[in-house]
Design a protein around this motif. Structure first.
Motif, PDB file in Angstrom:
ATOM      1  N   MET A  87       0.819  -1.213   0.000  1.00 57.94           N
ATOM      2  CA  MET A  87       0.000   0.000   0.000  1.00 57.94           C
ATOM      3  C   MET A  87       0.857   1.269   0.000  1.00 57.94           C
ATOM      4  SD  MET A  87      -3.095   1.100  -0.154  1.00 57.94           S
ATOM      5  CE  MET A  87      -4.153  -0.248   0.340  1.00 57.94           C
ATOM      6  N   GLN A  88       1.990   1.239   0.703  1.00 51.38           N
ATOM      7  CA  GLN A  88       2.887   2.387   0.720  1.00 51.38           C
ATOM      8  C   GLN A  88       3.397   2.693  -0.680  1.00 51.38           C
ATOM      9  OE1 GLN A  88       6.626   1.987   2.898  1.00 51.38           O
ATOM     10  NE2 GLN A  88       6.230   3.962   3.870  1.00 51.38           N
ATOM     11  N   ALA A  89       3.647   1.629  -1.452  1.00 53.36           N
ATOM     12  CA  ALA A  89       4.123   1.818  -2.818  1.00 53.36           C
ATOM     13  C   ALA A  89       3.066   2.485  -3.682  1.00 53.36           C
ATOM     14  CB  ALA A  89       4.520   0.467  -3.420  1.00 53.36           C
ATOM     15  N   LEU A  90       1.787   2.157  -3.455  1.00 53.98           N
ATOM     16  CA  LEU A  90       0.708   2.793  -4.215  1.00 53.98           C
ATOM     17  C   LEU A  90       0.631   4.284  -3.903  1.00 53.98           C
ATOM     18  CD1 LEU A  90      -2.213   0.203  -4.029  1.00 53.98           C
ATOM     19  CD2 LEU A  90      -0.653   0.646  -5.929  1.00 53.98           C
ATOM     20  N   VAL A  91       0.762   4.622  -2.632  1.00 52.70           N
ATOM     21  CA  VAL A  91       0.742   6.039  -2.245  1.00 52.70           C
ATOM     22  C   VAL A  91       1.882   6.780  -2.932  1.00 52.70           C
ATOM     23  CG1 VAL A  91       1.015   7.647  -0.316  1.00 52.70           C
ATOM     24  CG2 VAL A  91      -0.416   5.606  -0.048  1.00 52.70           C
ATOM     25  N   ALA A  92       3.068   6.172  -2.939  1.00 47.66           N
ATOM     26  CA  ALA A  92       4.228   6.816  -3.559  1.00 47.66           C
ATOM     27  C   ALA A  92       4.027   7.004  -5.061  1.00 47.66           C
ATOM     28  CB  ALA A  92       5.480   5.994  -3.293  1.00 47.66           C
ATOM     29  N   LYS A  93       3.305   6.075  -5.703  1.00 47.88           N
ATOM     30  CA  LYS A  93       3.062   6.202  -7.141  1.00 47.88           C
ATOM     31  C   LYS A  93       2.109   7.347  -7.460  1.00 47.88           C
ATOM     32  CE  LYS A  93       3.767   1.430  -8.749  1.00 47.88           C
ATOM     33  NZ  LYS A  93       3.093   0.266  -9.371  1.00 47.88           N
ATOM     34  N   VAL A  94       1.116   7.560  -6.607  1.00 49.87           N
ATOM     35  CA  VAL A  94       0.048   8.501  -6.924  1.00 49.87           C
ATOM     36  C   VAL A  94       0.293   9.887  -6.336  1.00 49.87           C
ATOM     37  CG1 VAL A  94      -2.444   8.914  -6.724  1.00 49.87           C
ATOM     38  CG2 VAL A  94      -1.596   6.591  -7.075  1.00 49.87           C
ATOM     39  N   MET A  95       0.894   9.957  -5.161  1.00 49.67           N
ATOM     40  CA  MET A  95       1.096  11.259  -4.520  1.00 49.67           C
ATOM     41  C   MET A  95       2.143  12.074  -5.263  1.00 49.67           C
ATOM     42  SD  MET A  95       2.150  12.227  -0.557  1.00 49.67           S
ATOM     43  CE  MET A  95       0.613  11.647   0.166  1.00 49.67           C
ATOM     44  N   ASP A  96       1.856  13.349  -5.487  1.00 49.42           N
ATOM     45  CA  ASP A  96       2.816  14.247  -6.123  1.00 49.42           C
ATOM     46  C   ASP A  96       4.102  14.274  -5.294  1.00 49.42           C
ATOM     47  OD1 ASP A  96       3.081  16.631  -8.201  1.00 49.42           O
ATOM     48  OD2 ASP A  96       3.915  17.316  -6.286  1.00 49.42           O
ATOM     49  N   GLU A  97       5.243  14.222  -5.968  1.00 52.06           N
ATOM     50  CA  GLU A  97       6.515  14.099  -5.264  1.00 52.06           C
ATOM     51  C   GLU A  97       6.790  15.280  -4.340  1.00 52.06           C
ATOM     52  OE1 GLU A  97       9.372  15.737  -8.907  1.00 52.06           O
ATOM     53  OE2 GLU A  97       9.322  13.606  -8.400  1.00 52.06           O
ATOM     54  N   ARG A  98       6.243  16.445  -4.665  1.00 49.88           N
ATOM     55  CA  ARG A  98       6.435  17.599  -3.775  1.00 49.88           C
ATOM     56  C   ARG A  98       5.689  17.399  -2.464  1.00 49.88           C
ATOM     57  NH1 ARG A  98       4.639  21.471  -8.637  1.00 49.88           N
ATOM     58  NH2 ARG A  98       3.196  19.695  -8.747  1.00 49.88           N
ATOM     59  N   LEU A  99       4.520  16.760  -2.520  1.00 54.28           N
ATOM     60  CA  LEU A  99       3.797  16.453  -1.291  1.00 54.28           C
ATOM     61  C   LEU A  99       4.465  15.309  -0.527  1.00 54.28           C
ATOM     62  CD1 LEU A  99       0.044  16.787  -2.334  1.00 54.28           C
ATOM     63  CD2 LEU A  99       1.536  18.463  -1.238  1.00 54.28           C
ATOM     64  N   VAL A 100       5.108  14.385  -1.251  1.00 56.42           N
ATOM     65  CA  VAL A 100       5.888  13.340  -0.585  1.00 56.42           C
ATOM     66  C   VAL A 100       6.978  13.978   0.262  1.00 56.42           C
ATOM     67  CG1 VAL A 100       7.477  11.406  -0.937  1.00 56.42           C
ATOM     68  CG2 VAL A 100       5.404  11.597  -2.336  1.00 56.42           C
ATOM     69  N   ASP A 101       7.656  14.973  -0.288  1.00 52.60           N
ATOM     70  CA  ASP A 101       8.712  15.676   0.455  1.00 52.60           C
ATOM     71  C   ASP A 101       8.134  16.440   1.643  1.00 52.60           C
ATOM     72  OD1 ASP A 101      11.558  16.773   0.570  1.00 52.60           O
ATOM     73  OD2 ASP A 101      10.378  18.630   0.413  1.00 52.60           O
ATOM     74  N   LEU A 102       7.001  17.111   1.432  1.00 50.69           N
ATOM     75  CA  LEU A 102       6.358  17.848   2.522  1.00 50.69           C
ATOM     76  C   LEU A 102       5.962  16.905   3.655  1.00 50.69           C
ATOM     77  CD1 LEU A 102       5.091  20.466   3.674  1.00 50.69           C
ATOM     78  CD2 LEU A 102       3.022  19.904   2.385  1.00 50.69           C
ATOM     79  N   LEU A 103       5.419  15.742   3.301  1.00 45.65           N
ATOM     80  CA  LEU A 103       5.017  14.768   4.308  1.00 45.65           C
ATOM     81  C   LEU A 103       6.213  14.274   5.106  1.00 45.65           C
ATOM     82  CD1 LEU A 103       2.720  13.079   5.528  1.00 45.65           C
ATOM     83  CD2 LEU A 103       3.090  11.402   3.697  1.00 45.65           C
ATOM     84  N   ALA A 104       7.332  14.033   4.429  1.00 42.74           N
ATOM     85  CA  ALA A 104       8.539  13.577   5.121  1.00 42.74           C
ATOM     86  C   ALA A 104       9.049  14.648   6.085  1.00 42.74           C
ATOM     87  CB  ALA A 104       9.618  13.213   4.101  1.00 42.74           C
ATOM     88  N   LEU A 105       9.034  15.901   5.667  1.00 43.09           N
ATOM     89  CA  LEU A 105       9.453  16.992   6.546  1.00 43.09           C
ATOM     90  C   LEU A 105       8.534  17.092   7.761  1.00 43.09           C
ATOM     91  CD1 LEU A 105      10.263  19.762   3.908  1.00 43.09           C
ATOM     92  CD2 LEU A 105      11.903  18.646   5.430  1.00 43.09           C
ATOM     93  N   TRP A 106       7.244  16.930   7.534  1.00 39.76           N
ATOM     94  CA  TRP A 106       6.270  17.006   8.634  1.00 39.76           C
ATOM     95  C   TRP A 106       6.530  15.906   9.659  1.00 39.76           C
ATOM     96  CZ3 TRP A 106       2.364  13.410   9.906  1.00 39.76           C
ATOM     97  CH2 TRP A 106       1.445  13.863  10.861  1.00 39.76           C
ATOM     98  N   ARG A 107       6.835  14.701   9.191  1.00 38.78           N
ATOM     99  CA  ARG A 107       7.090  13.595  10.112  1.00 38.78           C
ATOM    100  C   ARG A 107       8.366  13.827  10.919  1.00 38.78           C
ATOM    101  NH1 ARG A 107       3.243  10.178   9.801  1.00 38.78           N
ATOM    102  NH2 ARG A 107       2.260   9.506   7.847  1.00 38.78           N
ATOM    103  N   ALA A 108       9.322  14.531  10.334  1.00 37.47           N
ATOM    104  CA  ALA A 108      10.600  14.763  11.013  1.00 37.47           C
ATOM    105  C   ALA A 108      10.563  15.974  11.940  1.00 37.47           C
ATOM    106  CB  ALA A 108      11.710  14.954   9.974  1.00 37.47           C
ATOM    107  N   ALA A 109       9.511  16.764  11.858  1.00 34.19           N
ATOM    108  CA  ALA A 109       9.460  18.011  12.626  1.00 34.19           C
ATOM    109  C   ALA A 109       9.298  17.734  14.111  1.00 34.19           C
ATOM    110  CB  ALA A 109       8.310  18.880  12.135  1.00 34.19           C
ATOM    111  N   GLY A 110      10.017  18.526  14.918  1.00 28.01           N
ATOM    112  CA  GLY A 110       9.855  18.417  16.367  1.00 28.01           C
ATOM    113  C   GLY A 110       8.769  19.330  16.891  1.00 28.01           C
ATOM    114  N   SER A 111       8.627  20.492  16.269  1.00 28.53           N
ATOM    115  CA  SER A 111       7.589  21.441  16.673  1.00 28.53           C
ATOM    116  C   SER A 111       7.167  22.236  15.439  1.00 28.53           C
ATOM    117  CB  SER A 111       8.098  22.385  17.766  1.00 28.53           C
ATOM    118  OG  SER A 111       9.123  23.235  17.253  1.00 28.53           O
ATOM    119  N   PHE A 112       6.093  23.001  15.599  1.00 31.63           N
ATOM    120  CA  PHE A 112       5.565  23.757  14.460  1.00 31.63           C
ATOM    121  C   PHE A 112       5.334  25.223  14.847  1.00 31.63           C
ATOM    122  CE2 PHE A 112       4.293  19.354  13.855  1.00 31.63           C
ATOM    123  CZ  PHE A 112       4.691  19.107  12.555  1.00 31.63           C
TER     124      PHE A 112
END
Length: 363
Positions: free
Chosen positions: A1-26
């Motif tokens: 299922m993770q592979a399907l998300v990676a295929k369909v999600m725009d790569e810029r949002l993939v990067d945004l999601l990764a940054l969000w997961r790594a964030a300590g605070s907002f």
């Protein structure tokens, strides 16, 4: 299922999601997500509702206005149509409740309807009453992988909730429940904001809509007017032919108003036989001419009464305009002040013989 998300999600949002997961605070999302700042919204929820505290330049270019600091619920319909407002309200409320990323795609007309674009949007909880939203226009790609193609089609219809492994955790609602939910919300909104007899805005909703238009007029430097209307001797219709005939007369009056008004004008029932109309982008003589056209339209209405009788009716109208663009202190609540000036002009029309238009002095 993770592979399907990676295929369909725009790569810029993939990067945004990764940054969000790594964030300590907002504390400063637009700084932390600086590479996405142009395509980023930061939304804080305060006592007034969902407020944009950061509004990316890409949205300014596409929608023609910088909405930073604006409350979403108070945006005029020409900036945020009702259907899109409902979609945003649902997405934001759902993401806050489940505290997980919400991902969807949507297609809409941009540049005043000049062209159609599809965007993908990621709604990310950012602690407390804050959301971070990233959105990018995408080229619609049809996938050879049946699973990826199905996911793309689902995204166009219902938001998807992602889990901690960037896999699909759930749909925000089933397709049927989502449609039923939207219909139910629309029905509730209709009942809460409309006059049950005539179908036009009730008093509270008129003040809300007209107040937003007044605020928009102030910000854009445009004129604005209000008409106060009262049917002449309306009690005689009820007394002579009964309340059913009075109800028919009110509906006939509203139909006449709609024939005389423009698409963007706002008609509301204030109470009984009293009505009000907001005229965005109109002031002075233009507002008076619209009022006069409306008065003549009502005068021509022929009421059909049970038993073969016919009747007529007339209306008295007061006009008040706001055109002081330099007055930055005006607020949507000032619609009551302008309406009061229109009421004073209306009383002069009544005292002057009825079935006439009177204009309030400037200021």
């Amino acid at each position: 299922m993770q592979a399907l998300v990676a295929k369909v999600m725009d790569e810029r949002l993939v990067d945004l999601l990764a940054l969000w997961r790594a964030a300590g605070s907002f504390d400063e999302p637009h700084v932390y997500f600086a590479q996405h700042a142009d395509h980023l919204l930061v939304i804080d929820i305060d006592s007034d509702g969902n407020r944009y505290t950061h509004y990316g330049r890409a949205f300014v270019r596409h929608f023609g206005a910088d909405l930073a600091g604006c409350v979403i619920d108070r945006l005029p319909a020409d900036i945020l149509p009702a259907d899109r407002r409902g979609m945003l309200d649902f997405d934001y409320a759902y993401a806050r409740r489940v505290k997980r990323p919400l991902w969807r795609s949507y297609t809409a007309l941009f540049d005043n309807g000049a062209h159609e674009e599809t965007w993908q949007r990621l709604v990310l909880p950012a602690g407390g009453d804050r959301l971070v939203v990233g959105a990018y226009p995408v080229v619609v790609r049809h996938h050879d992988d049946p699973g990826a193609e199905l996911l793309r089609m689902v995204l166009d219809r219902v938001p998807v909730v992602l889990n901690d492994e960037d896999c699909i955790d759930d749909l925000a609602l089933s397709l049927r429940a989502f449609c039923d939910h939207q219909i139910h919300l629309a029905e509730l909104e209709w009942r809460a904001t409309r006059d049950s007899l005539t179908g036009i805005a009730n008093r509270a909703h008129f003040h809300h809509l007209a107040g937003m238009e007044l605020d928009h007029a102030r910000r854009m430097g445009r004129p604005f007017s209000v008409l106060a209307l009262d049917l002449d001797h309306f009690k005689r219709i009820n007394d002579r032919w009964g309340h059913a005939a009075g109800d028919s007369a009110l509906r006939a009056f509203v139909a006449a108003c709609r024939r005389a008004l423009r698409e963007g004008d706002i008609l509301g029932r204030i109470g009984g036989e009293e009505f009000a109309i907001a005229l965005p982008g109109t002031a002075g003589e233009s507002a008076r001419l619209i009022a006069e056209r409306l008065r003549q339209q009502v005068e021509q209405v022929i009421l059909s009464i049970d038993g073969g009788e016919t009747g007529t009716m007339t209306v008295s109208i007061g006009v008040a305009s706001w055109a002081d663009h330099a007055d930055a202190s005006v607020t949507p609540d000032d619609i009551a002040v302008i309406l009061n000036r229109a009421d004073c002009a209306l009383y002069r029309a009544k005292d002057g013989g009825r079935n006439r238009v009177e204009t309030a002095p400037e200021g």
